[in-house]
Design an enzyme around this catalytic site. Structure first.
Site, mmCIF file in Angstrom:
data_model
loop_
_atom_site.group_PDB
_atom_site.id
_atom_site.type_symbol
_atom_site.label_atom_id
_atom_site.label_comp_id
_atom_site.label_asym_id
_atom_site.label_seq_id
_atom_site.Cartn_x
_atom_site.Cartn_y
_atom_site.Cartn_z
ATOM 1 N N ARG A 51 129.893 -9.568 24.710
ATOM 2 C CA ARG A 51 131.252 -9.275 24.237
ATOM 3 C C ARG A 51 131.962 -8.278 25.147
ATOM 4 N NH1 ARG A 51 130.469 -8.552 17.874
ATOM 5 N NH2 ARG A 51 128.670 -7.483 18.688
ATOM 6 N N LYS A 146 111.223 -14.749 20.647
ATOM 7 C CA LYS A 146 110.745 -14.363 19.342
ATOM 8 C C LYS A 146 111.537 -13.138 18.876
ATOM 9 C CE LYS A 146 107.673 -11.190 19.077
ATOM 10 N NZ LYS A 146 107.944 -9.884 19.680
ATOM 11 N N HIS A 176 105.979 -14.465 25.711
ATOM 12 C CA HIS A 176 105.751 -14.061 27.105
ATOM 13 C C HIS A 176 104.269 -13.838 27.411
ATOM 14 C CE1 HIS A 176 105.825 -9.907 25.599
ATOM 15 N NE2 HIS A 176 105.278 -9.545 26.721
ATOM 16 N N LYS A 180 101.490 -14.573 31.109
ATOM 17 C CA LYS A 180 100.687 -13.572 31.818
ATOM 18 C C LYS A 180 99.593 -14.288 32.609
ATOM 19 C CE LYS A 180 101.491 -9.806 28.542
ATOM 20 N NZ LYS A 180 102.081 -8.675 29.237
ATOM 21 N N GLU A 214 98.897 -0.622 22.443
ATOM 22 C CA GLU A 214 100.012 -0.051 23.202
ATOM 23 C C GLU A 214 100.037 1.458 22.993
ATOM 24 O OE1 GLU A 214 103.683 -2.653 23.437
ATOM 25 O OE2 GLU A 214 103.104 -2.861 21.351
ATOM 26 N N ASP A 233 105.656 -8.774 14.572
ATOM 27 C CA ASP A 233 106.051 -8.508 15.956
ATOM 28 C C ASP A 233 104.986 -8.982 16.960
ATOM 29 O OD1 ASP A 233 107.790 -7.307 17.949
ATOM 30 O OD2 ASP A 233 106.288 -5.722 18.141
ATOM 31 N N HIS A 238 101.930 -13.342 19.732
ATOM 32 C CA HIS A 238 101.036 -13.076 20.870
ATOM 33 C C HIS A 238 99.546 -13.195 20.507
ATOM 34 C CE1 HIS A 238 104.752 -11.838 22.517
ATOM 35 N NE2 HIS A 238 104.722 -10.576 22.160
#
Ligand code: BG6
Length: 488
Positions: A51, A146, A176, A180, A214, A233, A238
């Protein structure tokens, strides 16, 4: 390593959300690297849509500032910037799409890729507008990120909306993790070697662990993350994709549908998740230290006075109800603000059926195959060997290490998005999720998510910088097993 760079057909990539985080952090760097390596044909162009009122020059300045750190040489960088343009469009509103259409029509015959790097709520409206504007030709491709929905019903709705405009073969649902290098290597390991496949079943495998840990926290994504949590998530996509690649039957070929037909069988064979501490542990981080720095807890990161039952950690014990995997638990865990950034798959083989060695030789440790997805990509096989030297036989578990950085020295590993974006242009959906996969994953998780949301239990606290709540350790230790890093 020098990646083989076979140029793709000339394309136009239209990124909805072109000024957003995903675009600036992942998509543009990926396209730049492929361009620099000579894979992007001269007439290819990249259009950013958002936008924000901006002309091509100011968009290029934004990209220079935010993506410029990836520049390796001025010539390739200038060529890349020259491909960029920005068109201000309220993608969901009744804006005039003629400018985008006429810009695209200027170079006929290019593959058209529409990348929706927007909130999923916009997928349906944007696809509808693309259809109305006459841009959804049969050769066009749409890429969606996603999360596709937050449960089965919403995923079906979004898929239906996309499906009204784009056929399934034109729809690329990105996960994604499938891009990998080491994830693709898992397929090579299993099906390009004869060594493992005969052992790859309940007969010889004791259990499997899949960890995606993580150290980061919310990274400014609180609005999204607090409505999602670790199950939606990370696990829905994944971790389940990784599980599928470990568990699937050999596909007939490495073709999109052959591979995806086998993955869907695994998803449909997943046993329902129990709702007790023997099956699932949800956690939420409290203040602690991450990468040597003091960090706030999840609720503090959300903002003063906020309450939330969203899980930032989850550990699961999953069963696959089929002949190959009956009785082999798959332990999955993922979380934010954990002790280290590490993603790995551990295949724990069974103990030898009978030991011929005297007690003085020491205990026998079962073989363990560790597939490290990141960082330090590689494969380690733990084998029992005799310790060198005189004075009796002593046995020791020793790692046989294959580091990809050493084996393929001399280059960088392409990021997941580099491979995936060019696969879209090539028209190869093998590493993308088919509609039925996404929906099967939601079908499996929905009951657990609903039960949790209707209940009032709080997630178990864990200190930032730890390996998650102690209950997650108990989840696996109750079965006489340990998480991999605890044993290392
Ligand atoms: C994304 C999640 O899909 O994957 C993020 O939304 C997560 O929360 C990220 O941080 C992890 O990806 P990677 O490639 O850094 O392991």
């Amino acid at each position: 390593m020098s990646p083989k760079t076979v140029p793709v057909d000339p394309f136009d990539c239209v990124i909805f959300g072109g000024t957003g985080d995903l675009s600036l952090r992942k998509l543009l760097p990926a396209l730049y690297h492929r361009d620099r390596d000579g894979q992007v044909p001269p007439t290819s162009r990249i259009f950013s849509i958002s936008r924000k009122a901006m002309d091509a020059a100011s968009y290029r300045r934004l990209v220079e500032n935010r993506v410029g750190k990836h520049k390796t040489d001025q010539t390739s960088w200038d060529r890349f910037l020259g491909r960029l343009d920005h068109i201000a469009l309220d993608a969901a509103g009744g804006a005039d799409w003629s400018r985008l259409k006429s810009r695209l029509d200027e170079v006929p015959g290019q593959v058209r890729v529409f990348y929706l790097a927007t909130a999923p709520a916009l997928y349906g409206p944007v696809c509808a507008r693309l259809g109305e504007a006459g841009l959804a030709a049969p050769e066009a491709r749409v890429v969606v990120e996603k999360p596709i929905g937050h449960d089965l019903a919403s995923a079906e709705r979004i898929n239906d909306e996309i499906g009204k405009v784009f056929a399934e073969r034109q729809t690329y649902r990105i996960d994604h993790y499938l891009g990998k290098e080491t994830v693709q290597n898992l397929i090579a390991l299993r099906f390009a070697n004869s060594l493992f496949e005969p052992l790859w079943s309940a007969t010889w495998i004791d259990h499997v662990q899949i960890t995606v840990a993580e150290t980061v926290g919310l990274e400014g994504r609180a609005d999204y993350y607090d409505t999602a949590g670790a199950l939606r998530d990370m696990v829905q996509n994944h971790l389940l994709q990784l599980l599928c690649l470990v568990a699937l039957e050999p596909p007939r070929t490495f073709d999109a549908d052959a591979v995806r037909d086998e993955k869907i069988k695994v998803l449909r064979a997943l046993e329902p998740i129990g709702e007790d501490e023997h099956a699932i542990i949800r956690g939420q981080y409290r203040r602690g230290a991450s990468d040597g720095k003091a960090v706030p807890g999840y609720l503090e990161e959300l903002g003063e006075g906020k309450a939330s039952r969203t899980e930032t950690f989850v550990a699961l014990k999953v069963g696959i109800g089929n002949w190959r995997w009956a009785g082999v638990p798959f332990y999955l865990r993922t979380g934010k603000r954990l002790a280290a950034r590490t993603s790995e798959i551990v295949i724990q083989f069974r103990q030898v059926p009978h030991s011929i060695f005297p007690r003085s030789a020491g205990g026998l440790e079962p073989n363990r195959l560790v597939i490290r997805l990141q960082p330090d990509e590689g494969i380690t096989l733990h084998l029992m060997t005799k310790e060198p030297g005189p004075g009796g036989l002593r046995l020791k578990s020793v790692p046989l290490d294959l580091s990809f950085a050493e084996a393929f020295a001399g280059g960088r590993f392409p990021e997941a998005y580099e491979r995936l974006l060019l696969d879209v242009v090539r028209g190869n959906p093998t590493l993308f999720m088919r509609r039925d996969e996404v929906e099967a994953a939601w079908t499996w998780l929905d009951g657990s998510i609903r039960a949790w949301e209707e209940g009032s239990n709080a997630p178990k606290p864990y200190t930032a910088g730890s390996w998650g709540p102690t209950a997650a350790t108990a989840l696996i230790e109750r079965d006489g097993r340990t998480w991999h890093e605890a044993a290392a």
